[in-house]
Design an enzyme around this catalytic site. Structure first.
Site, PDB file in Angstrom:
ATOM      1  N   CYS A  24       0.982   3.652   0.552  1.00  0.00           N
ATOM      2  CA  CYS A  24       1.826   2.534   0.115  1.00  0.00           C
ATOM      3  C   CYS A  24       1.788   1.381   1.113  1.00  0.00           C
ATOM      4  O   CYS A  24       1.596   0.219   0.731  1.00  0.00           O
ATOM      5  CB  CYS A  24       3.259   3.016  -0.107  1.00  0.00           C
ATOM      6  SG  CYS A  24       3.939   4.033   1.232  1.00  0.00           S
ATOM      7  N   ASN A  25       1.958   1.687   2.392  1.00  0.00           N
ATOM      8  CA  ASN A  25       1.968   0.623   3.390  1.00  0.00           C
ATOM      9  C   ASN A  25       0.603  -0.041   3.527  1.00  0.00           C
ATOM     10  O   ASN A  25       0.502  -1.272   3.618  1.00  0.00           O
ATOM     11  CB  ASN A  25       2.416   1.180   4.743  1.00  0.00           C
ATOM     12  CG  ASN A  25       3.913   1.342   4.836  1.00  0.00           C
ATOM     13  OD1 ASN A  25       4.663   0.409   4.588  1.00  0.00           O
ATOM     14  ND2 ASN A  25       4.377   2.532   5.193  1.00  0.00           N
ATOM     15  N   GLY A  73      -2.662   0.228  10.848  1.00  0.00           N
ATOM     16  CA  GLY A  73      -3.703  -0.742  11.178  1.00  0.00           C
ATOM     17  C   GLY A  73      -5.101  -0.165  11.024  1.00  0.00           C
ATOM     18  O   GLY A  73      -5.941  -0.730  10.308  1.00  0.00           O
TER      19      GLY A  73
END
EC number: 1.2.1.59
Length: 335
Positions: free
Chosen positions: A141-142, A196
Site C-alpha cells: 500500500c505505501n 524507499g
C-alpha cells in the site's frame, strides 16, 4: 473473448476486495476463493455466491458450518488462469511450488519479497513490463502510494532525490491483536525503512530514502513527501501533474484529517468505505528552493486493489496499454 479465470487464495482484507473488483470487470471472472476456516468472512463469501475452496483436511468443517466447499485449494488452483495470492505476508512464498506445478500465473502482494516474483508492479509506472509474465508482485500500500506520485512528477520535472516520512496506521480496523494503542513506535529503528528500497524495485533510478513510524490509528497512513527536482517548476505545476492522475484525489474543502477522508468514502457510497486513490492535500503542495513538499494519505485496505486488477490484465495480455487498462479498471469499480 473468453474471460480470464481468476482465483483468490486468501479471502481477507485484500483478498475479498480483489475478488469483488475482478468480478466487476468484463474480461475476467472469479472462479473461486480460498479460506482455511469457516469463519464470518467465509460465510459472507458464501452469501455472495463465491465458490469456496479450503485445505483438504478442513473440508468437513466447512460442510458442518453450512457452507460446503467446492473442493480443495489444489483443485481451485488447477481451474484458474491466474491466482491472486492474498495470504498473510511471508506465507505466499510457500505457495509458489503449487502454482508452478499447476502451470498457472500468480500475483503476490507487497508482504512478499521482490525476489519471489522477480517483477514488482505498479500500473502507472511499469504496466507494460508485466505483459505476459507468469509471476508478478503488486507492491505494498505505501509503495503503491509513493509510486503513483513519484513517477508522474519525475516524468514531468526530473528528480534528484526523494525523502519520505511515513506515519503508518498501527493495524487494520478489524484487527484486535496488534497495536500500539497508546504509543508511537519508530518502525524500523534502523534506517531506512523498506519503503524507499521497495520503490526502487519499480522505478530503479530514483534516489529515495524513507523513515517510518507506527501510530495508534487504524484508518490510513500519512506520508510527508520531499522531492528535490531537476527542473524548475511551481507548486501549481505540480498540482496540474498530480491532478491529471486518475488515482490521485485532491482533498480540500475543510478536510484536515484521515477521519474526514474516510467519511467522504462513506458519503460517496464506496464499497467497504474504500478509498482507492492517493489522497493529496493540495494546499500542502509547496515549492521551496527547488524542493517539493506535500502530504498524502493512503487507505491501506484498498489502494492496491485496482493495481491487482491491472496486473491480471497485463499478465493475461488482455490489454497492452497500461493507461487503457487503468481506465477500464476504474470505470468497472466506480473510481
Amino acid at each position: 473473448m473468453a474471460k480470464a479465470k481468476i482465483a483468490v487464495n486468501g479471502y481477507g482484507t485484500i483478498g475479498k476486495r480483489v475478488a469483488d473488483a475482478a468480478q466487476a470487470q468484463d474480461d475476467m471472472e472469479i472462479i473461486g476463493i480460498s479460506k482455511t476456516k469457516p469463519n464470518y468472512e467465509a460465510a459472507v463469501a458464501h452469501q455472495l455466491g463465491y465458490d469456496i475452496y479450503a485445505p483438504a483436511a478442513n473440508l468437513e468443517a466447512f460442510e458442518k458450518a453450512g457452507m460446503p466447499a467446492a473442493g480443495s485449494i489444489e483443485e481451485m488452483v488447477e481451474k484458474a488462469d491466474v491466482i491472486v495470492d492474498c495470504t498473510p505476508g511471508g506465507i505466499g512464498k510457500s505457495n509458489k511450488a503449487l502454482y508452478e506445478k499447476a502451470g498457472v500465473k500468480a500475483i503476490w502482494q507487497g508482504g512478499e519479497d521482490h525476489e519471489l516474483a522477480g517483477y514488482s508492479f505498479n500500473a502507472v509506472a511499469n504496466y507494460e513490463g508485466a505483459l505476459g509474465l507468469d509471476f508478478v508482485r503488486v507492491v505494498s500500500c505505501n509503495t503503491t502510494g509513493l509510486c503513483r506520485v513519484i513517477y508522474p512528477i519525475d516524468k514531468a520535472f526530473g528528480t534528484k532525490k526523494v525523502r519520505v516520512t511515513l506515519a503508518r496506521r498501527a493495524t487494520d480496523p478489524n484487527d484486535i491483536k496488534k497495536g500500539p494503542i497508546n504509543a508511537i513506535v519508530p518502525d524500523p529503528i534502523k534506517l531506512p525503512s523498506h519503503h524507499g528500497p521497495d520503490v526502487k524495485t519499480v522505478i530503479p533510478h530514483i534516489d529515495i530514502t524513507s523513515a517510518a513510524m507506527k501510530i495508534p490509528t487504524t484508518l490510513m497512513h500519512v506520508h510527508t513527501v520531499n522531492m528535490e527536482l531537476k527542473n524548475e517548476c511551481t507548486a501549481e505545476d505540480v498540482r496540474q501533474v498530480l491532478g491529471s492522475q486518475s488515482r490521485v484525489r485532491f482533498v480540500g474543502q475543510g478536510i484536515t484529517s484521515t477521519a474526514e477522508i474516510m467519511e467522504v468514502a462513506r458519503d460517496i457510497k464506496r464499497p467497504r468505505n474504500d478509498m482507492w486513490e492517493n489522497c493529496v492535500w493540495p494546499d500542502s503542495i509547496t515549492m521551496h528552493e527547488g524542493e517539493l513538499y506535500f502530504f498524502q494519505a493512503i487507505h491501506q485496505e484498498s489502494i492496491v486493489v485496482p493495481e491487482n486488477v491491472d496486473a491480471i490484465r497485463a499478465m493475461m495480455e488482455l490489454e497492452s496499454d497500461g493507461a487503457k487498462s487503468i481506465l477500464k479498471t476504474n470505470k468497472a469499480i466506480g473510481l
